[in-house]
Design a protein around this motif. Structure first.
Motif, short mmCIF file in Angstrom:
data_model
loop_
_atom_site.label_atom_id
_atom_site.label_comp_id
_atom_site.label_asym_id
_atom_site.label_seq_id
_atom_site.Cartn_x
_atom_site.Cartn_y
_atom_site.Cartn_z
N THR A 148 -34.44 16.42 -65.69
CA THR A 148 -35.64 15.88 -65.35
C THR A 148 -36.30 16.27 -64.11
OG1 THR A 148 -35.13 13.76 -64.93
CG2 THR A 148 -35.31 14.64 -67.47
N THR A 149 -35.51 16.73 -63.13
CA THR A 149 -35.99 16.97 -61.90
C THR A 149 -37.37 17.99 -61.91
OG1 THR A 149 -33.75 16.73 -60.72
CG2 THR A 149 -35.60 18.21 -59.52
N VAL A 150 -38.38 17.70 -60.94
CA VAL A 150 -39.70 18.43 -61.19
C VAL A 150 -39.36 19.37 -59.70
CG1 VAL A 150 -41.81 18.29 -60.68
CG2 VAL A 150 -40.83 16.45 -61.86
N TRP A 151 -39.36 20.49 -60.13
CA TRP A 151 -39.15 21.56 -59.21
C TRP A 151 -40.55 22.40 -58.47
CZ3 TRP A 151 -34.30 24.29 -57.95
CH2 TRP A 151 -33.12 23.90 -58.69
N GLN A 152 -40.39 22.94 -57.40
CA GLN A 152 -41.61 23.35 -56.68
C GLN A 152 -41.47 24.88 -56.85
OE1 GLN A 152 -43.83 21.24 -55.70
NE2 GLN A 152 -42.82 19.85 -56.48
N VAL A 153 -42.69 25.48 -57.01
CA VAL A 153 -42.47 27.19 -56.86
C VAL A 153 -42.66 27.43 -55.44
CG1 VAL A 153 -43.57 29.30 -57.49
CG2 VAL A 153 -43.78 27.03 -59.17
N GLU A 154 -41.55 28.13 -55.07
CA GLU A 154 -41.39 28.73 -53.75
C GLU A 154 -42.14 30.15 -53.79
OE1 GLU A 154 -38.38 28.32 -50.33
OE2 GLU A 154 -37.44 29.69 -51.89
N GLU A 155 -41.80 30.99 -54.81
CA GLU A 155 -42.01 32.42 -54.74
C GLU A 155 -42.37 32.67 -56.28
OE1 GLU A 155 -40.56 36.77 -53.34
OE2 GLU A 155 -39.56 34.94 -52.84
N GLY A 156 -43.60 33.48 -56.35
CA GLY A 156 -44.00 34.01 -57.79
C GLY A 156 -44.76 33.13 -58.20
N ILE A 165 -39.39 34.84 -60.21
CA ILE A 165 -39.82 33.70 -59.70
C ILE A 165 -38.89 32.82 -58.81
CG2 ILE A 165 -41.82 33.44 -60.93
CD1 ILE A 165 -39.77 30.96 -61.84
N THR A 166 -39.05 32.08 -57.70
CA THR A 166 -38.18 31.24 -57.12
C THR A 166 -38.47 29.89 -57.13
OG1 THR A 166 -37.26 32.97 -55.87
CG2 THR A 166 -36.74 30.96 -55.31
N LEU A 167 -37.78 29.13 -57.82
CA LEU A 167 -38.02 27.31 -57.50
C LEU A 167 -37.27 26.82 -56.75
CD1 LEU A 167 -37.87 26.80 -61.70
CD2 LEU A 167 -39.83 27.57 -60.08
N LYS A 168 -37.72 25.83 -55.86
CA LYS A 168 -36.99 24.98 -54.89
C LYS A 168 -37.00 23.52 -55.04
CE LYS A 168 -37.25 24.44 -49.80
NZ LYS A 168 -38.04 24.89 -48.57
N ARG A 178 -32.19 26.14 -54.55
CA ARG A 178 -32.98 26.97 -55.25
C ARG A 178 -32.48 27.87 -56.41
NH1 ARG A 178 -33.24 27.39 -49.54
NH2 ARG A 178 -35.39 27.65 -48.85
N ARG A 179 -33.51 28.36 -57.27
CA ARG A 179 -33.21 28.89 -58.58
C ARG A 179 -34.02 29.98 -58.70
NH1 ARG A 179 -33.09 25.22 -63.50
NH2 ARG A 179 -31.59 24.20 -62.18
N THR A 180 -33.58 31.05 -58.48
CA THR A 180 -34.34 32.54 -58.90
C THR A 180 -34.16 33.01 -60.19
OG1 THR A 180 -34.04 33.12 -56.54
CG2 THR A 180 -34.68 34.77 -57.99
#
Length: 601
Positions: A148-156, A165-168, A178-180
């Motif tokens: 349920t963590t809300v991720w931020q978009v770092e790239e894409g 896309i990369t999430l942070k 990070r999750r690419t």
């Protein structure tokens, strides 16, 4: 005598009807394809989560949504758009939970609804993937991202085959996750998870991937088809049906300390249906554990891929990449992934017990389809190849049948001579066979060989997606479905519709190819010597028409094979019998049979 004939006829009809009922029990017609999503309201829901270090699965509740669209609207999303996939991933949990297959329609020639594979948690038929880290050492779930963590978009901005896309997410205590996510032009996602340690001390945690689905999905429920968990565990393919998962023993790895995992070095795990699959796979050579389970507390079926615990030194960054397949089980596609390192991935197709036949049969048929460009003609081409391979045996068989046919007058004379003395009749026939050097069993060998071939071809046509909505010619637009024509409405000339495929009365709704199958089987039967026993002869006389109704609701591809096989067999056998001096009078036998019945009446 007339009374005995009537009794024998009734017995033949009863036995034929029994054959039909047994056949439909073993090989029921496939139910009509239903849309992949249904608007079923759920009263409760839970989001599957990763195992903690002690193996516990904490449930995280979500407020259920009335529709899939409502569930999708509850979270911020990133669009997924490739040549073959469309959908979105949720920034809540970073879940890949919305996916449709753009090349596959739910209904033939109706592009309005595509096959939906993944659906969000909280909505009907929830089916989604999760990734994350299980805490070890002194870490807890407060220190790592959760479902349920809300991720931020770092790239894409949009996930395509050319733009990952990369999430942070930062935990506020010195850890940055990070999750690419990238995707190819087919059905494979690559997910790279990384953790950057700025805490000043070493940390320990273990990456994981999960596929979860809420509630037991609707299945075809046909015993020759596996639906449920499928996995490759170090070269061993394992299958678990959905209805067996609640009763399966607890996997010993489930409660193992997270540091103890890593016993598998190649493989994958996921859920499979007839045509579609979602599966997790580590990189080739990466140690991992795969676990399947059912959680009664939130009615969730789950497959986990767990990687060994990683030690991340202060100031260091560690990452790991795994793959996710979610799409159609197309042979060329999954074979390419197998060649790329996902071991035994083509065995995700349910080849069955006769895999040593189904695999080569499919490969030949697939080759012919690529060569000809039409799966129906590929089936006929495969039939020609099979008949050519079996011809040496068939030749001996047909020569034996020709000699048996020549002996019919002498056999009739023996029946007249011995009457009801069956023992004397049997001894006389055995002496006749020895004197004429005829083996009455020789004709059975090609038939016995064709039984596993027929079953294997049925399996191939039933389970391989290459048949799905594949046209032949004319009125055959889907080789995986029954012949759509029916004599009940004069093949479309009359205005009324035919019984639904799920109805028992559909057995009487037979089309052109099932009728051709019955006719060709009857023609072939007329070349064979008739059984000496009248009851057996009457049963055999009914069999072509019984099989015509039996196969009427089978996949058109299978019936086309049967028609081609019967036709080729008839031509071979007729030609060989003529070469042996036997001249079968097919139509004379037919009209003689009708005249005999008329005279008897």
């Amino acid at each position: 005598m007339e009374e005995d004939n009537n009794k024998n006829m009734i017995l033949a009809m009863v036995l034929s009807a029994l054959v039909v009922l047994v056949w439909f029990f073993l090989f029921p017609p496939e139910p009509p394809v239903e849309p992949a999503t249904t608007a079923v309201t759920q009263t409760t829901d839970g989001v599957a989560t990763a195992p903690a270090a002690d193996g516990a699965i904490p449930a995280i509740a979500e407020t259920p949504a009335q529709t899939r669209e409502t569930a999708l609207a509850k979270t911020n999303r990133i669009e997924i758009k490739t040549p073959r996939l469309s959908g979105s991933l949720s920034l809540t949990g970073g879940r890949i939970d919305d996916l449709q297959l753009t090349d596959y329609n739910v209904r033939l020639n109706d592009p309005s609804e595509k096959i939906t594979l993944l659906s969000p948690a909280g909505g009907p038929d929830a089916y989604y993937t999760l990734y994350g880290w299980a805490p070890a050492g002194g870490l807890t779930y407060d220190n790592v991202p959760t479902p349920t963590t809300v991720w931020q978009v770092e790239e894409g901005a949009t996930l395509t085959e050319t733009s990952p896309i990369t999430l942070k997410w930062e935990n506020g205590s010195g850890l940055t996750f990070r999750r690419t996510i990238s995707v190819d032009a087919e059905y494979k996602f690559d997910i790279t998870q990384s953790v950057e340690n700025a805490t000043g001390a070493e940390i320990r945690l273990a990456p994981y991937g999960i596929i979860a689905r809420k509630g037991e999905p609707e299945t075809i429920g046909f015993y020759i088809l596996h639906e449920g968990v499928v996995r490759n565990s170090d070269g061993e393919i394992q299958e678990i049906d959905y209805d067996d998962m609640p009763d399966q023993d607890l996997d010993p790895r489930e409660n193992a300390n997270i540091d103890a995992i890593g016993v598998e070095t190649e493989g994958w795990i996921g859920f499979t249906s007839k045509y579609w699959m979602t599966a997790l796979a580590p990189q080739s050579g990466q140690a991992f554990n795969s676990v399947s389970k059912y959680s009664a507390s939130n009615d969730t079926y789950q497959t986990d891929m767990r990687l060994p615990t990683m030690a991340v030194a202060a100031g260091a960054t560690q990452s790991v990449t795994t793959s996710l397949f979610t799409g159609a089980k197309e042979y060329d596609v999954i074979k390419a992934y197998e060649d790329g390192g996902i071991a035994k991935f083509v065995d995700s197709i349910d080849w069955g017990w006769f895999f040593f036949l189904t695999k080569p049969i499919f490969k030949v048929m697939h080759f012919l389809n690529n060569l000809i460009g039409n799966m129906g003609w590929a089936i006929i081409g495969l039939t020609l190849i099979i008949k050519a391979i079996l011809f040496p045996l068939a030749y001996k068989s047909y020569v034996s049948m020709a000699r048996m046919k020549e002996l019919q007058p002498e056999m009739e004379a023996l029946k007249e001579k011995h009457g009801d003395d069956r023992q004397a009749l049997q001894q006389g026939m055995m002496k006749l066979y020895r004197d004429k050097k005829v083996n009455p069993a020789a004709g059975c060998l090609p038939i016995l060989l064709q039984i596993p071939i027929f079953f294997s071809l049925y399996k191939v046509i039933f389970v391989t997606i290459e048949m799905y909505h594949a046209p032949f010619f004319g009125w055959i637009h889907d080789l995986s479905a029954p012949d759509p024509t029916s004599f009940l409405n004069l093949f479309g000339l009359l205005p009324w519709s035919t019984p639904d495929a799920s109805s028992f009365f559909a057995i009487f709704s037979i089309g052109v190819f099932p009728i051709l199958m019955g006719v060709t089987m009857w023609l072939q039967q007329k070349l064979n010597p008739a059984p000496t026993d009248k009851t057996q002869a009457q049963i055999f006389a009914w069999m072509p028409w019984v099989f015509m109704f039996m196969l009427g609701q089978f996949a058109a591809g299978l019936v086309i094979y049967w028609v081609a096989n019967n036709t080729i067999t008839f031509i071979q056998q007729y030609t060989i019998m003529r070469s042996q001096g036997v001249k079968p009078d097919i139509w004379g036998n037919m009209f003689g049979f009708l005249r005999k019945n008329k005279d008897t009446a």
